[in-house]
Motif scaffolding. Structure first.
Motif, PDB file in Angstrom:
ATOM      1  N   ILE A  53       0.839  -1.203   0.000  1.00 38.78           N
ATOM      2  CA  ILE A  53       0.000   0.000   0.000  1.00 38.78           C
ATOM      3  C   ILE A  53       0.871   1.250   0.000  1.00 38.78           C
ATOM      4  N   HIS A  54       1.925   1.251   0.820  1.00 37.85           N
ATOM      5  CA  HIS A  54       2.806   2.417   0.935  1.00 37.85           C
ATOM      6  C   HIS A  54       3.483   2.748  -0.401  1.00 37.85           C
ATOM      7  N   THR A  55       3.896   1.731  -1.122  1.00 41.25           N
ATOM      8  CA  THR A  55       4.606   1.953  -2.386  1.00 41.25           C
ATOM      9  C   THR A  55       3.667   2.125  -3.570  1.00 41.25           C
ATOM     10  N   GLY A  56       2.384   1.860  -3.366  1.00 42.12           N
ATOM     11  CA  GLY A  56       1.435   1.975  -4.475  1.00 42.12           C
ATOM     12  C   GLY A  56       1.453   0.763  -5.383  1.00 42.12           C
ATOM     13  N   ALA A  57       2.014  -0.337  -4.922  1.00 39.78           N
ATOM     14  CA  ALA A  57       2.111  -1.543  -5.739  1.00 39.78           C
ATOM     15  C   ALA A  57       0.744  -2.131  -6.073  1.00 39.78           C
ATOM     16  N   LEU A  58      -0.275  -1.748  -5.349  1.00 40.26           N
ATOM     17  CA  LEU A  58      -1.608  -2.265  -5.635  1.00 40.26           C
ATOM     18  C   LEU A  58      -2.150  -1.745  -6.965  1.00 40.26           C
ATOM     19  N   ARG A  59      -1.492  -0.746  -7.538  1.00 36.45           N
ATOM     20  CA  ARG A  59      -1.897  -0.249  -8.856  1.00 36.45           C
ATOM     21  C   ARG A  59      -1.824  -1.357  -9.896  1.00 36.45           C
ATOM     22  N   LEU A  60      -0.973  -2.343  -9.637  1.00 35.09           N
ATOM     23  CA  LEU A  60      -0.834  -3.451 -10.576  1.00 35.09           C
ATOM     24  C   LEU A  60      -2.126  -4.246 -10.719  1.00 35.09           C
ATOM     25  N   THR A  61      -2.992  -4.189  -9.727  1.00 39.05           N
ATOM     26  CA  THR A  61      -4.238  -4.952  -9.772  1.00 39.05           C
ATOM     27  C   THR A  61      -5.373  -4.188 -10.449  1.00 39.05           C
ATOM     28  N   LEU A  62      -5.133  -2.946 -10.845  1.00 35.57           N
ATOM     29  CA  LEU A  62      -6.199  -2.157 -11.463  1.00 35.57           C
ATOM     30  C   LEU A  62      -6.664  -2.739 -12.797  1.00 35.57           C
ATOM     31  N   GLY A  63      -5.767  -3.366 -13.529  1.00 36.27           N
ATOM     32  CA  GLY A  63      -6.144  -3.994 -14.804  1.00 36.27           C
ATOM     33  C   GLY A  63      -7.126  -5.130 -14.599  1.00 36.27           C
ATOM     34  N   VAL A  64      -6.878  -5.954 -13.598  1.00 39.00           N
ATOM     35  CA  VAL A  64      -7.780  -7.057 -13.278  1.00 39.00           C
ATOM     36  C   VAL A  64      -9.116  -6.509 -12.803  1.00 39.00           C
ATOM     37  N   SER A  65      -9.071  -5.494 -11.955  1.00 37.83           N
ATOM     38  CA  SER A  65     -10.287  -4.878 -11.442  1.00 37.83           C
ATOM     39  C   SER A  65     -11.117  -4.289 -12.577  1.00 37.83           C
ATOM     40  N   TYR A  66     -10.465  -3.590 -13.498  1.00 39.66           N
ATOM     41  CA  TYR A  66     -11.168  -2.980 -14.630  1.00 39.66           C
ATOM     42  C   TYR A  66     -11.807  -4.054 -15.506  1.00 39.66           C
ATOM     43  N   THR A  67     -11.064  -5.096 -15.795  1.00 35.31           N
ATOM     44  CA  THR A  67     -11.580  -6.171 -16.646  1.00 35.31           C
ATOM     45  C   THR A  67     -12.780  -6.857 -16.014  1.00 35.31           C
ATOM     46  N   THR A  68     -12.677  -7.167 -14.732  1.00 33.68           N
ATOM     47  CA  THR A  68     -13.776  -7.823 -14.019  1.00 33.68           C
ATOM     48  C   THR A  68     -15.023  -6.947 -14.003  1.00 33.68           C
ATOM     49  N   LYS A  69     -14.844  -5.675 -13.683  1.00 32.42           N
ATOM     50  CA  LYS A  69     -15.989  -4.763 -13.646  1.00 32.42           C
ATOM     51  C   LYS A  69     -16.594  -4.577 -15.028  1.00 32.42           C
ATOM     52  N   THR A  70     -15.755  -4.566 -16.060  1.00 30.52           N
ATOM     53  CA  THR A  70     -16.252  -4.420 -17.427  1.00 30.52           C
ATOM     54  C   THR A  70     -17.089  -5.635 -17.831  1.00 30.52           C
ATOM     55  N   ILE A  71     -16.697  -6.808 -17.378  1.00 29.46           N
ATOM     56  CA  ILE A  71     -17.449  -8.027 -17.701  1.00 29.46           C
ATOM     57  C   ILE A  71     -18.787  -8.054 -16.978  1.00 29.46           C
ATOM     58  N   PHE A  72     -18.783  -7.756 -15.695  1.00 31.78           N
ATOM     59  CA  PHE A  72     -19.991  -7.907 -14.892  1.00 31.78           C
ATOM     60  C   PHE A  72     -20.868  -6.654 -14.806  1.00 31.78           C
ATOM     61  N   LYS A  73     -20.299  -5.489 -15.049  1.00 29.49           N
ATOM     62  CA  LYS A  73     -21.066  -4.237 -14.992  1.00 29.49           C
ATOM     63  C   LYS A  73     -20.809  -3.441 -16.271  1.00 29.49           C
ATOM     64  N   ARG A  74     -21.025  -4.076 -17.384  1.00 32.45           N
ATOM     65  CA  ARG A  74     -20.666  -3.510 -18.685  1.00 32.45           C
ATOM     66  C   ARG A  74     -21.282  -2.119 -18.929  1.00 32.45           C
TER      67      ARG A  74
END
Length: 127
Positions: A53-74
């Motif tokens: 969280i401190h380094t912002g490494a969670l930004r790497l998961t934004l692609g997965v989050s975007y893809t999942t949300k696009t599939i289920f909440k198009r």
């Protein structure tokens, strides 16, 4: 909330989680080895998550989050964002936070766990 209060809450929470771990895994047997293991396990997990969280490494998961949300909440995603770039620009700044105080607390508890382990091992080899 100021850093001193956050630190106090973190210390109390981490100690409570360590005692809970001690109870679940070791049936509240307060030996040097068990206390050391409990402190280490809880704080190493907290340290890794806090570091990410401190380094912002969670930004790497934004692609997965975007893809999942696009599939289920198009429809909702299409209305709100033109593409991943807009999604990333909105979400990425919120991914990093200053958690130096928590990292320091975790390192202190990990050091304490290592000291307790060393004392236990020194006592164990003397017997």
């Amino acid at each position: 909330m100021n850093t001193k209060l956050k630190s106090l809450i973190a210390v109390v929470s981490l100690l409570a989680l360590s005692v809970l771990f001690l109870g679940i895994v070791y049936d509240f047997k307060f030996t040097l080895a068990n206390v050391s293991n409990s402190l280490f396990v809880v704080n190493i997990i907290s340290f890794v998550v806090s570091f990410m969280i401190h380094t912002g490494a969670l930004r790497l998961t934004l692609g997965v989050s975007y893809t999942t949300k696009t599939i289920f909440k198009r429809a909702e995603m299409r209305d709100k964002y033109d593409g991943f770039k807009e999604y990333y620009e909105e979400k990425a700044p919120n991914q990093a936070r200053n958690l130096k105080y928590l990292l320091i607390i975790n390192l202190v508890f990990i050091a304490a766990a290592l000291v307790l382990a060393k004392v236990h091992l020194d006592n164990y080899t003397l017997q």
